[in-house]
Design a protein around this motif. Sequence first.
Motif, short mmCIF file in Angstrom:
data_model
loop_
_atom_site.label_atom_id
_atom_site.label_comp_id
_atom_site.label_asym_id
_atom_site.label_seq_id
_atom_site.Cartn_x
_atom_site.Cartn_y
_atom_site.Cartn_z
N GLN A 1 0.82 -1.19 0.20
CA GLN A 1 -0.05 -0.09 0.10
C GLN A 1 0.99 1.00 -0.15
N LEU A 2 2.12 1.68 0.69
CA LEU A 2 3.04 2.33 0.69
C LEU A 2 3.21 2.17 -0.92
N ALA A 3 4.05 1.82 -1.29
CA ALA A 3 5.19 1.32 -2.50
C ALA A 3 3.26 2.53 -3.25
N ASP A 4 2.35 1.81 -3.77
CA ASP A 4 1.14 2.38 -4.26
C ASP A 4 1.40 3.14 -4.16
N ALA A 5 0.80 4.20 -3.03
CA ALA A 5 0.66 5.51 -2.64
C ALA A 5 1.76 6.37 -3.36
N GLU A 6 3.06 5.76 -3.24
CA GLU A 6 4.44 6.64 -3.70
C GLU A 6 4.07 6.23 -5.22
N ALA A 7 3.89 5.61 -5.68
CA ALA A 7 2.73 5.69 -7.25
C ALA A 7 2.37 6.75 -7.63
N GLN A 8 1.13 6.73 -6.63
CA GLN A 8 0.36 7.29 -7.16
C GLN A 8 0.41 8.97 -7.04
N TRP A 9 1.67 9.23 -5.99
CA TRP A 9 2.09 10.66 -5.66
C TRP A 9 3.61 10.78 -7.45
N ARG A 10 4.24 9.89 -7.27
CA ARG A 10 4.53 10.34 -8.57
C ARG A 10 3.92 10.25 -9.28
N GLU A 11 2.82 10.21 -10.10
CA GLU A 11 1.77 10.41 -10.78
C GLU A 11 0.77 12.08 -10.70
N LEU A 12 1.00 12.50 -9.76
CA LEU A 12 0.11 13.16 -9.75
C LEU A 12 1.37 14.59 -9.58
N ALA A 13 2.80 14.16 -9.31
CA ALA A 13 3.77 15.41 -9.68
C ALA A 13 3.94 15.34 -10.81
N ALA A 14 3.61 14.39 -12.24
CA ALA A 14 4.15 14.50 -13.42
C ALA A 14 2.78 14.87 -13.86
N ASP A 15 2.43 15.70 -13.70
CA ASP A 15 0.60 16.28 -14.59
C ASP A 15 1.52 17.42 -14.35
N GLY A 16 2.03 17.79 -14.98
CA GLY A 16 1.85 19.22 -16.04
C GLY A 16 1.20 20.36 -16.32
N SER A 17 -0.22 20.04 -15.52
CA SER A 17 -1.19 20.59 -15.77
C SER A 17 -1.13 21.70 -13.74
N PHE A 18 -0.53 21.28 -12.84
CA PHE A 18 -0.40 21.57 -11.73
C PHE A 18 1.06 21.73 -11.04
N GLU A 19 1.31 22.31 -9.90
CA GLU A 19 2.78 22.35 -9.64
C GLU A 19 2.66 21.70 -8.33
#
Length: 213
Positions: free
Chosen positions: A115-133
């Motif tokens: 679950q922690l690894a999945d949360a980190e993957a979700q975070w990387r996806e959010l951080a990679a969203d070029g629309s928002f910082e």
Amino acid sequence: DPGTALEAAARIADPAELLNIALKTEHKDAGVAALERIVDLATATPEAREVLEGIATRARSKSVIKRARAMMQMIDEAAAARRAALEAWQQRVASVLARVEAMAATPGLSGADAQLADAEAQWRELAADGSFELDQDTAARFGALVEAGRRAIEEHERIEGERRAAEGRRAALRGTRVSVCERVEALAGELALDQLDIARAEWEGLAEGDEPV
């Protein structure tokens, strides 16, 4: 002539003069063309909307007024869509933060590592969203929560490992005690006393390193 007016408007590059054409011309095509060259909807700003609002209230041409109002509406709809997307993105950020914080508080959950690894993957996806910082404080908070969660999970696993090992030792001790008792109960014959002494010594040896059962 409308065609001549349109061609003339196309040759003008000065924004102030284009605004003057949009406000004063009675040629709808030239006025709309000048208007659209003043405001680029793809990069429209709040100031551009103010310009459109001024044109919509002061222009002579009804076509220019209509187009200015339509462009204002498009800007408003785009801004509303962006606000909605930002809110949804912020909610996802808050959800991941809350999830990691919960794991740090309850590290014994089943599959906590995954679950922690999945949360980190979700975070990387959010951080990679070029629309928002992500702001630095939020990113730092997530990093601290992940580290706290990982430490909590490791500590829980260490404690659980020690508990299981202790349970194994207690189970082995119980088994040995039962075996000694059964041997004592079965004693008979000339060697019974010698065997009883052996069993007693074995029992006392167990008691030396005994653990609560």
